[in-house]
Design an enzyme around this catalytic site. Structure first.
Site, short mmCIF file in Angstrom:
data_model
loop_
_atom_site.label_atom_id
_atom_site.label_comp_id
_atom_site.label_asym_id
_atom_site.label_seq_id
_atom_site.Cartn_x
_atom_site.Cartn_y
_atom_site.Cartn_z
N TYR A 14 -13.40 72.87 43.60
CA TYR A 14 -12.47 71.10 43.65
C TYR A 14 -12.15 70.88 42.27
CZ TYR A 14 -15.49 70.30 47.78
OH TYR A 14 -15.79 70.26 49.28
N GLU A 60 -21.09 65.85 48.25
CA GLU A 60 -22.17 65.44 47.21
C GLU A 60 -21.90 64.76 45.96
OE1 GLU A 60 -21.30 65.84 50.65
OE2 GLU A 60 -22.34 68.40 50.16
N ASN A 119 -9.66 64.61 51.51
CA ASN A 119 -10.21 65.61 52.05
C ASN A 119 -11.35 64.93 52.90
OD1 ASN A 119 -13.00 68.26 51.26
ND2 ASN A 119 -14.10 65.88 51.85
N GLU A 120 -11.31 65.76 53.75
CA GLU A 120 -11.61 65.33 55.25
C GLU A 120 -11.03 62.99 55.65
OE1 GLU A 120 -15.82 65.75 55.44
OE2 GLU A 120 -15.65 67.59 56.61
N GLU A 200 -14.19 75.05 55.42
CA GLU A 200 -16.00 74.41 54.93
C GLU A 200 -16.85 75.01 56.06
OE1 GLU A 200 -16.77 70.43 53.92
OE2 GLU A 200 -15.14 70.46 52.81
#
Length: 584
Positions: A14, A60, A119-120, A200
């Site tokens: 990342y 997270e 991202n998502e 992922e």
């Protein structure tokens, strides 16, 4: 090298925007933030690189990687084309970071083979496909057309419809509990051609303070991986090595209740938090070897861990007594409380102070904060601690006993901004107004707490104990009477002829706080709720000073030496991440 020895041919990483632009317009690419060097190191050992460039990454991580200063105005809209302020910030940031990647692209003889956009995005339910098109154009402007740009979404068609566009290569993510054929079938509906990619593949799962440590059985993970590789699909392990949320960088979720994430991000990954090879590493390596040739190179050995033993801790100062040194510039004043972001203090602690109206002297009152403090608040009247509120308890009122002193202090701790979901607009501190028995409190002073500057004084060779050890107003015993305090200890280091060594800090009998070694912020500890009860201490932090290391603890809820005459911290040679838990 362990990744390569495990049979991998690429590393995915990342880019956390908040690490590189902690202050608006001020950029950091040095030390741990040296992105280019990291990519070059991966290349030097023969690994390709996949970049997850954001601007939003989740992970997270605190605020999903966004810099906290975006919340200076909490009306901003994130992850959308609707807000020019957001787009301007993204465009400026990308104009800084993306040019650093271009020379490292595969087409320019570098290792970077692909770059993830957002991202998502589908699970955000924002569904602003023009936003994805905007990001694609922005990435192309700086990276050109000879790099694969891709998205990733959860294995449901709805999320792909909301989070992908035809011009970006859409990949999927899922764990060993999901049938690979079904998940890849969803991907194929949106990506008709090209390789199947699981961006992922979950080797473990997330921990939260106050809940049981998460593990995934190695054989179950391997069985699912075997199916994926049999389909000639590409797979990225999330995580292959988890790591650590040092400092204040752990995030939080809030689907139903606010749930902060611990300092450790070990994730039950094939490589542990300290980078050690575990059982899962060998099981997955054996599975990979069934489908492709694994390099015949030695697996690097695990680092030596040292049990440095007990360290005697001395009380330095009660927090409130040290306030002039913790906030040397003094308070910001306002009629009503301001958020942490509004006063330009993004992480850690802020102390809010005001005067209780005289009519409430010598009485019992009820203080009401309709919007819960974010995220944990300790209440003092006349320097006496009286109550503690935690956001997850959904309690907005506390009972206070007012005597002759009318000074009200509220110490608010930011325990991590929400990193995913619908509640990411998560400013910290006191949000809104505060009242006592229906009377609104005004004329606030807000003290930004500079822990780093304060703690750095104790790593100086000219260090001495400058503060009183005991405050006469403090009383020991229950959590609601303990005054947050600083403790200090010298860690003797063994003579190892310059060899590096890692260790783990165990704080038995301590409750909750922040730990620093040689001025480095190791992160939050909270053994009173678990499951994490040790903090990983890497060798380079211990060896900032050669002969000894200096440990400083900010203990918030109760130190063992307030019951006994002496107290200790303990350094052991193994982690404890699965201790018993107490619900928040």
């Amino acid at each position: 090298m362990k990744m390569k020895a495990g049979g991998l041919n690429a590393v995915q990483t990342y880019i956390a925007w908040n690490i590189h632009e902690p202050v608006h317009g001020q950029y950091n690419f040095d030390g741990d933030a040296d992105l280019v060097s990291f990519i070059q190191v991966a290349n030097s050992v023969g690994l390709l690189v996949i970049i997850r460039a954001g601007p939003y990454i989740c992970a997270e991580w605190e605020f999903g990687g966004y810099p906290a200063w975006l919340l200076n105005d909490s009306s901003i809209t994130l992850r959308s084309r609707k807000d020019k302020r957001y787009l301007e910030a993204v465009e400026t940031w990308m104009s800084v970071v993306l040019p650093k990647l271009r020379p490292l692209l595969y087409t320019n003889d570098g290792p970077v083979i692909s770059v993830q956009v957002e991202n998502e995005y589908g699970s955000s339910l924002i569904c602003d496909l023009d936003y994805l098109r905007y990001l694609e154009q922005l990435f192309r402007r700086y990276l050109g057309n000879d790099v694969i740009l891709f998205t990733v979404d959860i294995h449901r068609a709805f999320f792909f419809a909301c989070g992908s566009i035809p011009s970006l290569y859409a990949t999927v993510d899922f764990g060993p509990d999901v049938d690979p054929e079904s998940a890849f079938g969803v991907m194929r509906k949106f990506t008709p051609k090209g390789p199947l990619v699981n961006s992922e593949f979950y080797t473990g799962w997330i921990d939260y303070w106050g809940t049981k440590h998460q593990v995934k059985d190695a054989s179950k993970v391997a069985k699912s991986l075997d199916k994926i590789l049999a389909m000639n699909a590409s797979v990225n392990f999330y995580m292959y090595e988890g790591g650590t949320n040092y400092g204040f960088m752990s995030g939080a979720t809030d689907w139903l209740l606010y749930r902060p994430i611990p300092t450790s991000y070990d994730y039950d990954a094939p490589l542990t938090e300290s980078g050690d090879v575990g059982t899962k590493f060998h099981v997955l390596r054996k599975t990979i070897a069934k489908h492709t040739k694994v390099p015949e190179i030695p697996i690097p050995g695990n680092t030596t861990k040292f049990a440095l033993g007990k360290v005697h801790m001395t009380r330095l100062s009660i927090f409130i007594d040290a306030l002039p040194k913790l906030s040397p510039r003094g308070p910001i004043k306002s009629l009503f409380p301001l958020t942490m972001e509004q006063i330009g203090h993004n992480y850690g602690f802020v102390l809010y102070r005001t005067e209780i109206p005289k009519k409430f002297a010598s009485s019992d009152v009820v203080l009401d904060i309709p919007i819960l403090p974010r995220d944990r608040a300790i209440f003092f009247v006349g320097n006496i601690r009286q109550a503690t509120l935690f956001r997850a308890t959904v309690q907005s009122r506390v009972n206070l006993r007012v005597k002759t002193s009318l000074q009200l202090d509220i110490l608010v701790e930011n325990m991590g901004r929400i990193n995913a979901g619908f509640k990411m607009m998560d400013p910290k501190g006191i949000i809104g107004n505060v009242s006592i028995n229906g009377t609104e409190l005004i004329n606030w002073q807000m003290y930004p707490i500079d822990l780093q500057n304060f703690v750095s004084k104790f790593t100086s060779s000219r260090f001495s104990l400058p503060f009183p050890e005991k405050n006469s107003d403090d009383s020991s015993g229950s959590i609601d009477t303990f005054s947050p305090s600083f403790y200090y200890g010298e860690i003797p280091l063994p003579s190892l002829n310059g060899s590096a060594f890692d260790s783990f800090l165990r704080l038995r009998g301590w409750n909750k706080g922040q730990a620093f070694i040689n001025g480095f912020n190791l992160g939050r500890y909270w053994p009173a709720v678990g499951p994490q009860s040790t903090l990983f201490v890497p060798a380079n932090v211990l060896l900032l000073k050669r002969s000894s290391a200096r440990l400083v603890l900010l203990e918030l809820d109760g130190a063992p030496c307030d019951i006994e005459e002496t107290c200790f911290a303990d350094f052991i040679d193994y982690p404890i991440l699965n201790a018993p838990v107490r619900p928040l």
